[in-house]
Design a protein around this motif. Structure first.
Motif, PDB file in Angstrom:
ATOM      1  N   PRO A  22       0.852  -1.205   0.000  1.00  0.00           N
ATOM      2  CA  PRO A  22       0.000   0.000   0.000  1.00  0.00           C
ATOM      3  C   PRO A  22       0.882   1.248   0.000  1.00  0.00           C
ATOM      4  CG  PRO A  22      -0.759  -1.580   1.639  1.00  0.00           C
ATOM      5  CD  PRO A  22       0.557  -2.096   1.134  1.00  0.00           C
ATOM      6  N   GLY A  23       0.491   2.242  -0.740  1.00  0.00           N
ATOM      7  CA  GLY A  23       1.256   3.471  -0.809  1.00  0.00           C
ATOM      8  C   GLY A  23       2.336   3.473  -1.870  1.00  0.00           C
ATOM      9  N   ALA A  24       2.493   2.358  -2.600  1.00  0.00           N
ATOM     10  CA  ALA A  24       3.497   2.310  -3.667  1.00  0.00           C
ATOM     11  C   ALA A  24       3.131   3.299  -4.768  1.00  0.00           C
ATOM     12  CB  ALA A  24       3.605   0.903  -4.237  1.00  0.00           C
ATOM     13  N   SER A  25       4.122   4.060  -5.259  1.00  0.00           N
ATOM     14  CA  SER A  25       3.824   5.086  -6.260  1.00  0.00           C
ATOM     15  C   SER A  25       4.883   5.179  -7.367  1.00  0.00           C
ATOM     16  CB  SER A  25       3.694   6.455  -5.583  1.00  0.00           C
ATOM     17  OG  SER A  25       4.890   6.770  -4.882  1.00  0.00           O
ATOM     18  N   ALA A  26       5.966   4.429  -7.266  1.00  0.00           N
ATOM     19  CA  ALA A  26       6.975   4.448  -8.318  1.00  0.00           C
ATOM     20  C   ALA A  26       7.787   3.160  -8.253  1.00  0.00           C
ATOM     21  CB  ALA A  26       7.902   5.653  -8.180  1.00  0.00           C
ATOM     22  N   ASP A 119       4.344   7.961 -13.774  1.00  0.00           N
ATOM     23  CA  ASP A 119       3.003   8.286 -13.275  1.00  0.00           C
ATOM     24  C   ASP A 119       2.737   7.405 -12.060  1.00  0.00           C
ATOM     25  OD1 ASP A 119       0.298   8.512 -12.690  1.00  0.00           O
ATOM     26  OD2 ASP A 119      -0.337   8.505 -14.783  1.00  0.00           O
ATOM     27  N   PRO A 120       2.509   7.987 -10.888  1.00  0.00           N
ATOM     28  CA  PRO A 120       2.281   7.171  -9.691  1.00  0.00           C
ATOM     29  C   PRO A 120       1.129   6.181  -9.836  1.00  0.00           C
ATOM     30  CG  PRO A 120       2.637   9.468  -9.088  1.00  0.00           C
ATOM     31  CD  PRO A 120       2.518   9.433 -10.579  1.00  0.00           C
ATOM     32  N   ALA A 121       0.144   6.522 -10.646  1.00  0.00           N
ATOM     33  CA  ALA A 121      -1.005   5.627 -10.811  1.00  0.00           C
ATOM     34  C   ALA A 121      -0.698   4.444 -11.725  1.00  0.00           C
ATOM     35  CB  ALA A 121      -2.196   6.419 -11.354  1.00  0.00           C
ATOM     36  N   ALA A 122       0.456   4.460 -12.383  1.00  0.00           N
ATOM     37  CA  ALA A 122       0.797   3.377 -13.314  1.00  0.00           C
ATOM     38  C   ALA A 122       2.182   2.816 -13.016  1.00  0.00           C
ATOM     39  CB  ALA A 122       0.721   3.877 -14.751  1.00  0.00           C
ATOM     40  N   PHE A 123       2.622   2.887 -11.758  1.00  0.00           N
ATOM     41  CA  PHE A 123       3.964   2.407 -11.397  1.00  0.00           C
ATOM     42  C   PHE A 123       4.134   0.922 -11.726  1.00  0.00           C
ATOM     43  CE2 PHE A 123       1.502   1.107  -7.760  1.00  0.00           C
ATOM     44  CZ  PHE A 123       2.091  -0.090  -7.366  1.00  0.00           C
ATOM     45  N   MET A 383      11.723   0.935  -5.103  1.00  0.00           N
ATOM     46  CA  MET A 383      10.301   1.267  -5.153  1.00  0.00           C
ATOM     47  C   MET A 383      10.033   2.426  -4.190  1.00  0.00           C
ATOM     48  SD  MET A 383       6.964  -1.197  -4.739  1.00  0.00           S
ATOM     49  CE  MET A 383       7.261  -1.903  -6.366  1.00  0.00           C
ATOM     50  N   GLN A 384       9.198   3.325  -4.630  1.00  0.00           N
ATOM     51  CA  GLN A 384       8.787   4.432  -3.772  1.00  0.00           C
ATOM     52  C   GLN A 384       7.481   4.056  -3.083  1.00  0.00           C
ATOM     53  OE1 GLN A 384       7.451   8.268  -5.499  1.00  0.00           O
ATOM     54  NE2 GLN A 384       9.184   9.150  -4.386  1.00  0.00           N
ATOM     55  N   VAL A 385       7.496   4.099  -1.748  1.00  0.00           N
ATOM     56  CA  VAL A 385       6.329   3.744  -0.954  1.00  0.00           C
ATOM     57  C   VAL A 385       6.090   4.858   0.065  1.00  0.00           C
ATOM     58  CG1 VAL A 385       5.278   2.034   0.586  1.00  0.00           C
ATOM     59  CG2 VAL A 385       6.847   1.288  -1.234  1.00  0.00           C
ATOM     60  N   ASN A 386       4.877   5.399   0.069  1.00  0.00           N
ATOM     61  CA  ASN A 386       4.525   6.506   0.961  1.00  0.00           C
ATOM     62  C   ASN A 386       5.515   7.660   0.845  1.00  0.00           C
ATOM     63  OD1 ASN A 386       2.256   5.119   1.989  1.00  0.00           O
ATOM     64  ND2 ASN A 386       3.560   4.022   3.461  1.00  0.00           N
ATOM     65  N   GLY A 387       5.940   7.913  -0.379  1.00  0.00           N
ATOM     66  CA  GLY A 387       6.791   9.062  -0.656  1.00  0.00           C
ATOM     67  C   GLY A 387       8.277   8.847  -0.455  1.00  0.00           C
ATOM     68  N   SER A 388       8.690   7.669   0.028  1.00  0.00           N
ATOM     69  CA  SER A 388      10.114   7.405   0.279  1.00  0.00           C
ATOM     70  C   SER A 388      10.590   6.232  -0.578  1.00  0.00           C
ATOM     71  CB  SER A 388      10.342   7.069   1.760  1.00  0.00           C
ATOM     72  OG  SER A 388       9.988   8.166   2.576  1.00  0.00           O
ATOM     73  N   TRP A 389      11.818   6.365  -1.095  1.00  0.00           N
ATOM     74  CA  TRP A 389      12.399   5.287  -1.889  1.00  0.00           C
ATOM     75  C   TRP A 389      12.995   4.226  -0.972  1.00  0.00           C
ATOM     76  CZ3 TRP A 389      11.907   4.262  -6.912  1.00  0.00           C
ATOM     77  CH2 TRP A 389      11.465   5.285  -7.756  1.00  0.00           C
ATOM     78  N   ARG A 408      18.450   2.773  -7.263  1.00  0.00           N
ATOM     79  CA  ARG A 408      18.252   3.276  -8.638  1.00  0.00           C
ATOM     80  C   ARG A 408      19.606   3.287  -9.345  1.00  0.00           C
ATOM     81  NH1 ARG A 408      14.863   8.576  -7.312  1.00  0.00           N
ATOM     82  NH2 ARG A 408      15.883   8.305  -5.283  1.00  0.00           N
ATOM     83  N   VAL A 409      20.019   2.093  -9.723  1.00  0.00           N
ATOM     84  CA  VAL A 409      21.334   1.912 -10.314  1.00  0.00           C
ATOM     85  C   VAL A 409      21.346   2.394 -11.760  1.00  0.00           C
ATOM     86  CG1 VAL A 409      21.955  -0.015  -8.811  1.00  0.00           C
ATOM     87  CG2 VAL A 409      20.761  -0.455 -10.966  1.00  0.00           C
TER      88      VAL A 409
END
Length: 457
Positions: A22-26, A119-123, A383-389, A408-409
Motif C-alpha cells: 500500500p502506498g506504492a507510487s513508483a 506516473d504514480p497511478a501506473a507504477f 520502489m517508492q512507498v509513501n513518498g520514500s524510496w 536506482r542503479v
C-alpha cells in the motif's frame, strides 16, 4: 496478430498490481547479463522493441480484448489502470527507459537498461512489461556470439593476412534463415549478426536494418549453388552443372560459390574444378568459392585447400603464407566458434593464410542460444512507498549468483571502465541515454553508429 501490448506479458503479471505494498507510487528496474558463456556482451536490439511494441498507444479495443481474455483465463485484470493510461496519457506508456548505446561492448554483471515509471497511478507498468523488454536478450546474445567469432577470425587474419581489415567484414556469412523458430527471429537475429559482419543470406535482416536502423543496405551476398541445382543435372552431368555456374556468373572480378560434395568432393576438386574446368575458371577472371558441405570440417577444409593448391597453385604473401590462385573455400557445415578456431589453426599450421576461407553459420549463430546463454534478467531494484524510496533486491540463500542489485542503479564510465552504481562518484560519466519517454522513442541509433561502437570495443 499479436499487436495488443496488454497481452504481451506473462499470465501472473496480470495479478501483480494487487500485490504491491500500500502506498506504492513508483518502480525502478534494470536489465543485466549476470554472466554466462561470454565475459562481455554486445548490446543490441532494444530499438526494434521500442519501435514495434512500446511506441504504439493503448486503445479501448485492446483493453476490451484483454478484459475478456483474462476473465476467461482466470486472472484478475487491472482495467482501471489501463483505462487511466488511455484517459490521461492518450494510451501512451508513462515510462522512462534509459540504456547504454547500442553496439557498446559491456562486461557482464553491468546494468544495460533501466526502466522507471513516470506516473504514480501506473507504477506497476514497469514490471508488467518485463517479458517484452527482456526479449532483447536474443538480439544481444546473437550479436555477442557473432562479435566473439569476429575476434577469433581477426586474430588469424592479423597473423597471416596482408589485408586483415579488408577481409574481415565478409568472413562470417549468415546461413541461419531456415534454422530459426520464427520470421521475427530471422529478421532480428540476422540483423544482430550484421552489427559485426557484412555477409548474409538472410534477406529479412536487410529489411529489418532499413526499418529499425536506417541502413539502406546492411549486407551482401553472391550467386551460390545449392545441392538441388547441382543434383538436378544428374550425377553423370555434375560437371555440366558446374560449367553452367561458370557460364552464368563467372565474370571478371566476380565471386561465385558452388557446393561441391553432392557426390565426391575430392573427385569434384581434382577432376572437375582442377581438371576439366580449370581453364574456364582461370580465363573467367572470377574467383570460384568451393564449398565442402560434409565430413569433419577441420580435416575437409585442410585437405580441400591442399588439393586446390595443387590444381591452381598459390602465391605467398608478405608474411609468408599461401594464397590460393583463382579459388577460395567456404565452410558452412558444422560451424560454431570452436570449429572456426580449429579450422583456422589447421590452415595456419599448413601455411595457408586465413584469406583462403570464409565461414557460413546457421543454427549455431541464430538459434543455438537462449536467455541463459548470457543469464539475462530484469529485476526491480527500487520502489517508492509513501513518498520514500526503498531498496528492493533478492539474495537467495540457495544461489547467491542470483543476488540482484539495490537502488536506482545506472551505468557509468569511471576511469575508462564501466561501473554500475546507484551512488556515482564525482567525475563518473553517465554511460546511458534516455531512449524512450512517455510513449515516444527519443533517441534513434543508426546501424553505422552501432557498428562503429562494436568495432571500437
Amino acid at each position: 496478430m499479436f499487436d495488443n501490448l496488454i497481452l504481451n506479458t506473462d499470465s501472473y503479471k496480470a495479478s501483480h498490481y494487487l500485490q504491491y505494498p500500500p502506498g506504492a507510487s513508483a518502480m525502478y528496474s534494470y536489465i543485466e547479463s549476470r554472466g554466462g558463456r561470454f565475459d562481455r556482451t554486445v548490446f543490441f536490439g532494444l530499438q526494434s522493441i521500442l519501435q514495434d511494441y512500446l511506441s504504439k498507444p493503448i486503445t479501448a479495443g485492446m483493453i476490451a480484448e484483454a478484459r475478456e481474455l483474462f476473465a476467461a483465463h482466470g486472472e484478475p485484470f487491472n482495467e482501471a489502470g489501463w483505462q487511466h493510461i488511455l484517459d490521461v496519457h492518450q494510451g501512451r506508456l508513462p515510462l522512462r527507459i534509459r540504456a547504454v548505446a547500442e553496439g557498446s561492448v559491456v562486461p557482464t554483471h553491468q546494468c544495460l537498461v533501466t526502466v522507471e515509471s513516470t506516473d504514480p497511478a501506473a507504477f506497476w507498468l514497469v514490471s508488467y512489461l518485463e517479458p517484452v523488454l527482456l526479449r532483447l536478450w536474443y538480439t544481444t546474445t546473437v550479436a555477442t556470439v557473432s562479435w566473439h567469432a569476429k575476434q577469433i577470425i581477426r586474430r588469424y587474419l592479423q597473423a597471416t593476412s596482408d589485408d586483415p581489415a579488408g577481409q574481415l567484414p565478409f568472413k562470417l556469412h549468415d546461413f541461419g534463415a531456415r534454422g530459426v523458430s520464427s520470421t521475427e527471429s530471422s529478421a532480428l537475429g540476422g540483423l544482430a549478426h550484421l552489427v559485426n559482419f557484412m555477409g548474409t543470406d538472410t534477406v529479412l535482416s536487410l529489411v529489418a536494418a532499413r526499418r529499425y536502423y536506417d541502413e539502406p543496405m546492411a549486407g551482401f551476398s553472391i550467386p551460390a549453388a545449392e545441392h538441388s541445382t547441382v543434383t538436378s543435372w544428374g550425377r553423370e552431368h555434375e560437371f555440366d552443372a558446374y560449367r553452367n555456374m561458370l557460364q552464368q556468373f563467372a565474370k571478371p572480378g566476380a565471386l561465385l560459390a558452388v557446393v561441391s560434395d553432392s557426390y565426391d568432393l575430392f573427385h569434384a576438386i581434382e577432376q572437375g574444378w582442377g581438371g576439366e574446368l580449370r581453364e574456364q575458371v582461370v580465363a573467367s577472371g572470377a574467383t570460384l568459392v568451393v564449398r565442402p558441405d560434409s565430413g569433419d570440417p577441420v580435416e575437409i577444409v585442410r585437405k580441400s585447400a591442399e588439393m586446390l593448391a595443387e590444381q591452381f597453385g598459390v602465391t605467398l604473401n608478405s608474411k609468408g603464407y599461401k594464397l590460393l590462385n583463382h579459388v577460395r573455400l567456404i565452410q558452412g557445415d558444422g560451424i560454431n566458434l570452436q570449429a572456426i578456431e580449429a579450422i583456422l589453426a589447421g590452415l595456419q599450421a599448413k601455411g595457408f593464410a586465413a584469406d583462403n576461407i570464409a565461414f557460413g553459420m546457421g543454427g549455431a549463430l541464430l538459434q543455438q542460444c537462449n536467455r541463459d546463454t548470457q543469464k539475462f534478467a530484469m529485476k526491480c531494484s527500487a520502489m517508492q512507498v509513501n513518498g520514500s524510496w526503498r531498496d528492493v533486491y533478492k539474495d537467495p540463500v540457495t544461489d547467491h549468483g542470483k543476488v540482484s542489485k539495490k537502488g536506482r542503479v545506472a551505468l557509468y564510465r569511471r576511469n575508462g571502465a564501466y561501473v554500475t552504481t546507484a551512488t556515482p562518484l564525482p567525475g563518473d560519466e553517465d554511460a546511458m541515454l534516455t531512449v524512450f519517454e512517455n510513449g515516444a522513442l527519443c533517441h534513434r541509433h543508426t546501424l553505422a553508429e552501432v557498428r562503429a561502437r562494436s568495432e571500437a570495443r
